[in-house]
Design a protein around this motif. Structure first.
Motif, mmCIF file in Angstrom:
data_model
loop_
_atom_site.group_PDB
_atom_site.id
_atom_site.type_symbol
_atom_site.label_atom_id
_atom_site.label_comp_id
_atom_site.label_asym_id
_atom_site.label_seq_id
_atom_site.Cartn_x
_atom_site.Cartn_y
_atom_site.Cartn_z
ATOM 1 N N SER A 357 -49.125 22.502 -7.787
ATOM 2 C CA SER A 357 -50.353 23.292 -7.855
ATOM 3 C C SER A 357 -51.401 22.569 -8.698
ATOM 4 C CB SER A 357 -50.068 24.665 -8.451
ATOM 5 O OG SER A 357 -49.658 24.517 -9.817
ATOM 6 N N THR A 358 -52.633 23.075 -8.612
ATOM 7 C CA THR A 358 -53.700 22.505 -9.441
ATOM 8 C C THR A 358 -53.386 22.674 -10.919
ATOM 9 O OG1 THR A 358 -55.311 23.029 -7.720
ATOM 10 C CG2 THR A 358 -56.167 22.569 -9.919
ATOM 11 N N ALA A 359 -52.859 23.819 -11.285
ATOM 12 C CA ALA A 359 -52.514 24.066 -12.697
ATOM 13 C C ALA A 359 -51.464 23.068 -13.173
ATOM 14 C CB ALA A 359 -52.022 25.490 -12.871
ATOM 15 N N THR A 360 -50.456 22.821 -12.344
ATOM 16 C CA THR A 360 -49.416 21.859 -12.721
ATOM 17 C C THR A 360 -49.986 20.454 -12.818
ATOM 18 O OG1 THR A 360 -47.714 23.201 -11.663
ATOM 19 C CG2 THR A 360 -47.195 20.881 -12.063
ATOM 20 N N PHE A 361 -50.880 20.124 -11.899
ATOM 21 C CA PHE A 361 -51.496 18.789 -11.919
ATOM 22 C C PHE A 361 -52.234 18.538 -13.224
ATOM 23 C CE2 PHE A 361 -55.356 16.276 -11.271
ATOM 24 C CZ PHE A 361 -54.816 15.072 -10.850
ATOM 25 N N PHE A 362 -53.075 19.489 -13.611
ATOM 26 C CA PHE A 362 -53.848 19.281 -14.833
ATOM 27 C C PHE A 362 -52.971 19.372 -16.078
ATOM 28 C CE2 PHE A 362 -57.536 20.316 -12.099
ATOM 29 C CZ PHE A 362 -58.320 19.221 -12.420
ATOM 30 N N LEU A 363 -51.914 20.142 -16.017
ATOM 31 C CA LEU A 363 -50.978 20.184 -17.137
ATOM 32 C C LEU A 363 -50.305 18.827 -17.311
ATOM 33 C CD1 LEU A 363 -49.498 21.814 -19.317
ATOM 34 C CD2 LEU A 363 -47.801 22.431 -17.570
ATOM 35 N N GLU A 364 -49.851 18.253 -16.183
ATOM 36 C CA GLU A 364 -49.235 16.930 -16.239
ATOM 37 C C GLU A 364 -50.248 15.865 -16.659
ATOM 38 O OE1 GLU A 364 -46.159 15.935 -15.831
ATOM 39 O OE2 GLU A 364 -45.354 17.942 -15.444
ATOM 40 N N LEU A 365 -51.478 15.998 -16.169
ATOM 41 C CA LEU A 365 -52.512 15.022 -16.516
ATOM 42 C C LEU A 365 -52.843 15.088 -18.008
ATOM 43 C CD1 LEU A 365 -54.211 12.914 -14.965
ATOM 44 C CD2 LEU A 365 -56.062 14.610 -14.897
ATOM 45 N N THR A 366 -52.911 16.297 -18.558
ATOM 46 C CA THR A 366 -53.181 16.456 -19.992
ATOM 47 C C THR A 366 -52.046 15.877 -20.823
ATOM 48 O OG1 THR A 366 -54.489 18.455 -19.593
ATOM 49 C CG2 THR A 366 -53.635 18.121 -21.833
ATOM 50 N N TYR A 367 -50.821 16.127 -20.377
ATOM 51 C CA TYR A 367 -49.665 15.580 -21.083
ATOM 52 C C TYR A 367 -49.682 14.054 -21.031
ATOM 53 C CZ TYR A 367 -44.822 15.226 -22.666
ATOM 54 O OH TYR A 367 -43.688 14.928 -23.373
ATOM 55 N N LEU A 368 -50.074 13.529 -19.890
ATOM 56 C CA LEU A 368 -50.215 12.088 -19.728
ATOM 57 C C LEU A 368 -51.245 11.515 -20.691
ATOM 58 C CD1 LEU A 368 -50.170 9.314 -18.182
ATOM 59 C CD2 LEU A 368 -51.751 10.378 -16.559
ATOM 60 N N TYR A 369 -52.411 12.145 -20.720
ATOM 61 C CA TYR A 369 -53.490 11.657 -21.585
ATOM 62 C C TYR A 369 -53.116 11.755 -23.057
ATOM 63 C CZ TYR A 369 -56.607 11.601 -17.526
ATOM 64 O OH TYR A 369 -57.191 11.324 -16.316
ATOM 65 N N ASP A 370 -52.463 12.848 -23.438
ATOM 66 C CA ASP A 370 -52.045 13.001 -24.838
ATOM 67 C C ASP A 370 -51.061 11.898 -25.234
ATOM 68 O OD1 ASP A 370 -53.619 15.218 -25.099
ATOM 69 O OD2 ASP A 370 -51.985 16.667 -24.862
ATOM 70 N N SER A 371 -50.180 11.559 -24.317
ATOM 71 C CA SER A 371 -49.206 10.509 -24.612
ATOM 72 C C SER A 371 -49.879 9.160 -24.790
ATOM 73 C CB SER A 371 -48.168 10.432 -23.485
ATOM 74 O OG SER A 371 -47.460 11.639 -23.379
ATOM 75 N N VAL A 372 -50.851 8.873 -23.932
ATOM 76 C CA VAL A 372 -51.572 7.606 -24.050
ATOM 77 C C VAL A 372 -52.380 7.564 -25.341
ATOM 78 C CG1 VAL A 372 -53.348 6.141 -23.025
ATOM 79 C CG2 VAL A 372 -51.654 7.253 -21.564
ATOM 80 N N ASP A 373 -52.999 8.700 -25.685
ATOM 81 C CA ASP A 373 -53.765 8.756 -26.942
ATOM 82 C C ASP A 373 -52.852 8.508 -28.134
ATOM 83 O OD1 ASP A 373 -56.064 9.294 -25.533
ATOM 84 O OD2 ASP A 373 -55.993 11.463 -25.859
ATOM 85 N N ASP A 374 -51.666 9.114 -28.111
ATOM 86 C CA ASP A 374 -50.709 8.900 -29.201
ATOM 87 C C ASP A 374 -50.297 7.432 -29.266
ATOM 88 O OD1 ASP A 374 -50.801 11.514 -29.919
ATOM 89 O OD2 ASP A 374 -48.973 12.094 -28.843
ATOM 90 N N PHE A 375 -50.109 6.839 -28.101
ATOM 91 C CA PHE A 375 -49.748 5.419 -28.083
ATOM 92 C C PHE A 375 -50.840 4.567 -28.718
ATOM 93 C CE2 PHE A 375 -50.363 1.278 -26.166
ATOM 94 C CZ PHE A 375 -49.157 0.664 -26.444
ATOM 95 N N LEU A 376 -52.092 4.814 -28.343
ATOM 96 C CA LEU A 376 -53.201 4.021 -28.864
ATOM 97 C C LEU A 376 -53.326 4.167 -30.377
ATOM 98 C CD1 LEU A 376 -55.922 4.668 -26.116
ATOM 99 C CD2 LEU A 376 -54.606 2.577 -26.493
ATOM 100 N N ILE A 377 -53.120 5.382 -30.880
ATOM 101 C CA ILE A 377 -53.192 5.601 -32.327
ATOM 102 C C ILE A 377 -52.032 4.903 -33.029
ATOM 103 C CG2 ILE A 377 -53.005 7.363 -34.121
ATOM 104 C CD1 ILE A 377 -54.520 9.252 -32.253
ATOM 105 N N THR A 378 -50.833 4.992 -32.445
ATOM 106 C CA THR A 378 -49.673 4.318 -33.027
ATOM 107 C C THR A 378 -49.877 2.810 -33.033
ATOM 108 O OG1 THR A 378 -48.222 6.091 -32.254
ATOM 109 C CG2 THR A 378 -47.182 4.003 -32.861
ATOM 110 N N GLU A 379 -50.435 2.295 -31.950
ATOM 111 C CA GLU A 379 -50.698 0.865 -31.856
ATOM 112 C C GLU A 379 -51.691 0.424 -32.925
ATOM 113 O OE1 GLU A 379 -51.722 -2.090 -28.139
ATOM 114 O OE2 GLU A 379 -53.047 -0.383 -28.508
ATOM 115 N N ARG A 380 -52.742 1.228 -33.126
ATOM 116 C CA ARG A 380 -53.716 0.908 -34.181
ATOM 117 C C ARG A 380 -53.054 0.919 -35.555
ATOM 118 N NH1 ARG A 380 -57.584 5.643 -35.910
ATOM 119 N NH2 ARG A 380 -55.489 6.305 -36.552
ATOM 120 N N ASP A 381 -52.290 1.963 -35.852
ATOM 121 C CA ASP A 381 -51.645 2.066 -37.159
ATOM 122 C C ASP A 381 -50.647 0.936 -37.376
ATOM 123 O OD1 ASP A 381 -53.145 4.314 -37.570
ATOM 124 O OD2 ASP A 381 -51.531 5.723 -37.079
#
Length: 394
Positions: A357-381
């Motif tokens: 569903s659209t709701a599942t898609f955006f939920l997965e997309l948000t989870y994806l983006y959050d994971s990438v953001d965490d990676f970028l912050i970890t990489e910087r630190d």
């Protein structure tokens, strides 16, 4: 559907594997070292201090005394006295004063080295933070393009009556959130760029890299800690301060010895003249009492400072090394997930085929983006921690 994150497509975009570093960091540090106003001011002050340390190394100025005494009654005659004297500290004092001046000069130079290192480290950390912001905004730019395209497609589907306004709003809200995050990063990016300009003495310098310099993998903690201890200018500064205090004790001891005075004495009275050598010596009873003990106490205090700093420094090094190990483990875990995860096109395909569903898609997309953001912050630190561990090489 399994909750494997759709991250494979981001692996290449974010350059997770080792790459050749662009040679911008050395240029940044060179510009800071050449143009920083604080360092320039401190260099001038160092030259002033060197001159001050060289004062007082020679004997005091000679003294000429002239006395003319009129006699009374008149036949008593008049008396004239002329005395030329030169005072000296005990001879060993002058050599010790020069050695003290040399140690004080080394201390001032070490203080400048410490300040230089701190400023260069600040510049390096700022530049690394800018690289993070460049990488993060590059990723957000891709997200904006992707979600804008999705929102436009949803709008067309809405116009045809194929979907509801709720689906369109989900895409629009996702786009607003990404754009808001991009504006926040842009503001922080501007602040960091201004800070770097201040460090370069007002000379603008751009950091446009999206790739971190290749970081040297540190050895085990004991080896790295010994390298830091041997090369850290802060440790050397404490050691030099102790040497200065020890030299001060030596000078103080010499100054408690008798002072000498020599000169020429001329006297004329009733037509008769007398001239000859003037000699004097001070008796060291009260003037410098307890001075040696006081200076020795300072040496003890400096030694305590040095040992306390070494303990605190080792503890800080251990803490930073543990952070490095944690960040390294997190990055490796992220990379393992990224190489085994599905990619975003597959997620979009599943949405088109109605598998999710659209709701599942955006939920997965948000989870994806959050994971990438965490990676970028970890990489910087990770890179910031390595920079702090290796600051002794600046």
């Amino acid at each position: 559907m399994k909750r494997k994150i759709n991250l494979l497509c981001l692996l290449g975009c974010l350059a997770f594997t080792n790459v050749i570093a662009q040679q911008t960091m050395p240029e940044v540090l060179k510009a800071v070292e050449q143009n920083n106003k604080t360092l320039a001011t401190q260099q001038q002050y160092l030259e002033t201090q060197k001159k001050q340390f060289r004062t007082g190394l020679n004997p005091t100025n000679p003294v000429i005394d002239y006395d003319y005494l009129k006699g009374s009654p008149a036949n008593a005659g008049n008396q004239t006295d002329i005395t030329l004297t030169q005072a000296f500290d005990f001879p060993t004092a002058y050599g010790r004063k020069r050695k003290l001046a040399n140690e004080q000069t080394l201390q001032a130079e070490t203080e400048l080295t410490v300040q230089r290192q701190q400023i260069l480290l600040e510049a390096q950390l700022t530049a690394l933070d800018l690289i993070y912001h460049n990488r993060a905004r590059q990723e957000l730019s891709r997200r904006i393009q992707r979600v804008e395209k999705l929102a436009n497609n949803y709008q067309k589907q809405l116009d045809k009556g194929n979907i509801s306004i709720l689906d369109v709003n989900k895409a629009r809200l996702q786009l607003i959130q990404i754009q808001q995050r991009d504006r926040q990063l842009a503001g922080e990016q501007l602040r960091l760029a201004q800070k770097l300009t201040e460090l370069t003495g007002g000379q603008p310098i751009a950091v446009a890299d999206t790739i971190y310099p290749v970081a040297q993998v540190p050895p085990n903690f004991e080896v790295l800690d010994s390298l830091i201890e041997a090369n850290d200018p802060i440790v050397k500064l404490y050691e030099q301060q102790k040497k200065v205090s020890e030299r001060q004790v030596s000078v103080t001891k010499a100054l408690t010895l008798p002072k000498l005075e020599t000169g020429y004495h001329y006297q004329s009275i009733l037509g008769q003249t007398y001239k000859g050598l003037h000699l004097g010596v001070s008796i060291p009873l009260w003037e410098n009492r307890n001075m040696v003990a006081a200076q020795q106490a300072v040496v003890g205090w400096r030694e305590s400072q040095l040992q306390e700093h070494r303990l605190e420094h080792r503890s800080l090094n251990r803490q930073q090394y543990s952070q490095y190990e944690n960040y390294q483990a997190s990055l490796e875990a992220y990379r393992r997930v990224f190489t085994s995860a599905n990619n975003t096109p597959l997620l979009e395909k599943a949405l088109r085929l109605g598998e999710i569903s659209t709701a599942t898609f955006f939920l997965e997309l948000t989870y994806l983006y959050d994971s990438v953001d965490d990676f970028l912050i970890t990489e910087r630190d990770y890179h910031l921690t390595l920079a702090r561990l290796y600051k002794f090489r600046l």
